[in-house]
Design a protein around this motif. Structure first.
Motif, PDB file in Angstrom:
ATOM      1  N   SER A 118     -31.038  -9.459  14.153  1.00 14.98           N
ATOM      2  CA  SER A 118     -32.428  -8.775  14.366  1.00 14.98           C
ATOM      3  C   SER A 118     -32.369  -7.082  13.829  1.00 14.98           C
ATOM      4  N   GLY A 119     -33.496  -6.819  13.274  1.00 13.41           N
ATOM      5  CA  GLY A 119     -33.688  -5.403  12.862  1.00 13.41           C
ATOM      6  C   GLY A 119     -33.428  -5.502  11.354  1.00 13.41           C
ATOM      7  N   PHE A 120     -32.998  -6.533  10.617  1.00 16.54           N
ATOM      8  CA  PHE A 120     -32.849  -6.487   9.101  1.00 16.54           C
ATOM      9  C   PHE A 120     -33.908  -6.141   8.616  1.00 16.54           C
ATOM     10  N   LYS A 121     -33.939  -5.168   7.269  1.00 13.83           N
ATOM     11  CA  LYS A 121     -35.097  -5.022   6.349  1.00 13.83           C
ATOM     12  C   LYS A 121     -34.622  -4.966   4.967  1.00 13.83           C
ATOM     13  N   SER A 122     -35.247  -5.675   4.278  1.00 13.54           N
ATOM     14  CA  SER A 122     -34.663  -5.982   2.700  1.00 13.54           C
ATOM     15  C   SER A 122     -35.392  -4.932   1.835  1.00 13.54           C
ATOM     16  N   SER A 123     -36.207  -4.275   2.354  1.00 14.20           N
ATOM     17  CA  SER A 123     -37.141  -3.279   1.452  1.00 14.20           C
ATOM     18  C   SER A 123     -36.318  -2.042   0.991  1.00 14.20           C
ATOM     19  N   GLY A 124     -35.104  -1.544   1.565  1.00 12.58           N
ATOM     20  CA  GLY A 124     -34.392  -0.390   1.246  1.00 12.58           C
ATOM     21  C   GLY A 124     -34.699   0.771   2.285  1.00 12.58           C
ATOM     22  N   LYS A 126     -33.919   2.044   5.936  1.00 14.30           N
ATOM     23  CA  LYS A 126     -32.749   2.211   6.886  1.00 14.30           C
ATOM     24  C   LYS A 126     -33.101   1.394   8.093  1.00 14.30           C
ATOM     25  N   PHE A 127     -31.975   0.681   8.662  1.00 11.97           N
ATOM     26  CA  PHE A 127     -32.249  -0.163   9.807  1.00 11.97           C
ATOM     27  C   PHE A 127     -31.011  -0.332  10.859  1.00 11.97           C
ATOM     28  N   ASP A 162     -22.027   8.776  15.827  1.00  8.94           N
ATOM     29  CA  ASP A 162     -21.103   9.241  14.867  1.00  8.94           C
ATOM     30  C   ASP A 162     -21.799   8.790  13.474  1.00  8.94           C
ATOM     31  N   HIS A 163     -23.262   8.738  13.614  1.00  6.49           N
ATOM     32  CA  HIS A 163     -24.055   8.404  12.208  1.00  6.49           C
ATOM     33  C   HIS A 163     -23.673   7.222  11.777  1.00  6.49           C
ATOM     34  N   THR A 164     -23.129   6.145  12.382  1.00  4.99           N
ATOM     35  CA  THR A 164     -22.770   4.950  11.599  1.00  4.99           C
ATOM     36  C   THR A 164     -23.493   3.587  12.224  1.00  4.99           C
ATOM     37  N   ASN A 165     -24.937   4.222  12.656  1.00  2.00           N
ATOM     38  CA  ASN A 165     -25.656   3.036  13.015  1.00  2.00           C
ATOM     39  C   ASN A 165     -26.568   2.473  12.202  1.00  2.00           C
ATOM     40  N   TYR A 166     -26.848   3.174  11.081  1.00  2.00           N
ATOM     41  CA  TYR A 166     -27.870   2.722  10.084  1.00  2.00           C
ATOM     42  C   TYR A 166     -27.432   2.068   8.800  1.00  2.00           C
ATOM     43  N   TRP A 167     -27.975   0.885   8.293  1.00  5.10           N
ATOM     44  CA  TRP A 167     -27.688   0.369   7.200  1.00  5.10           C
ATOM     45  C   TRP A 167     -28.749   0.282   6.141  1.00  5.10           C
TER      46      TRP A 167
END
Length: 255
Positions: A118-124, A126-127, A162-167
């Motif tokens: 859950s949380g995925f976004k295909s649009s570009g 951040k998620f 750690d600022h490693t939460n977003y993709w």
């Protein structure tokens, strides 16, 4: 059924009844200018990659982003309730799965909650990405990123510190995008497939990104996007796939 015509330009996955994206993409760790990873203030682009090759039981890790690397190409399948399953483009019968806190590739199983993300976004946009809606931990690599670190479930507060939460999805269908930061709404030059998340999914409190729907008004779309009203099977500028959508769902687009 008509519901199977909603969403992106889709086709049936042989191992699942879910609807799968017809484009591949990379997933990059999101970065902003004030981040400092490994004592560096310039970005090193880190992307998901299959360790070794994209085969069953392979660990999903991060490595330097390379748009030509087939082991960094992914597709997603709508799993219902706003969730997706994510597969390597080279073997769409495999899905990312939580195995004792580590993300590995396993045979796709639509009934397996450990494959529903859950949380995925295909649009570009951040998620943050969670397994089956469990918001206590998210998918990260645990600390300042470096090559070949495995994707794993990390306490949400730790990853955020750690600022490693977003993709961020980059290079859809292998486009020449640089993979840098994009606006939350997506680039005006991008033309992604329509992404049906559910009836009235987009709200003022949960605005949708470019080509996501179903929206009701402009305030339910991010930034300067507007809600494009449409009829069944109606194509429209800015998104791919409207002509294949039998519903009367409305989508967020650039004005």
């Amino acid at each position: 059924p008509l519901s199977n015509l909603r969403g992106n330009i889709l086709y049936q996955n042989n191992t699942s009844r879910g609807l799968q994206s017809s484009f591949h993409f990379q997933v990059k760790m999101y970065w902003e200018r004030h981040y400092c990873w490994q004592a560096e203030t310039s970005e090193r682009k880190w992307c998901w990659e299959c360790r070794g090759s994209c085969t069953s039981d392979a660990i999903v890790e991060i490595d330097y982003c390379d748009s030509g690397d087939k082991d960094q190409r992914w597709v997603y399948t709508n799993a219902g309730d706003g969730k997706v399953r994510i597969s390597p483009e080279s073997d769409r019968g495999l899905c990312m799965e939580n195995r004792d806190g580590v993300m590995k590739l396993k045979s796709c199983d639509e009934g397996d909650s450990k494959q529903k993300l859950s949380g995925f976004k295909s649009s570009g946009s951040k998620f943050e990405l969670f397994v089956n809606g469990d918001s206590s931990k998210l998918i990260s690599q645990g600390h300042d990123p470096k090559s070949h670190e495995k994707l794993q479930l990390v306490k949400k507060d730790t990853a955020r510190g750690d600022h490693t939460n977003y993709w961020q999805v980059i290079n859809p269908s292998g486009s020449s995008s640089s993979g840098g930061q994009s606006s939350s709404a997506g680039s005006k030059n991008s033309k992604p497939p329509i992404d049906f998340r559910g009836s009235n999914y987009c709200t003022h409190g949960n605005p949708c990104s470019l080509c996501q729907g179903d929206c009701d008004d402009d305030e339910s779309c991010e930034g300067q996007l507007i809600c494009r009203k449409r009829a069944a099977f109606e194509s429209f500028d800015g998104c791919i796939g409207g002509g294949s959508d039998a519903s009367e769902s409305d989508y967020c687009v650039w004005p």
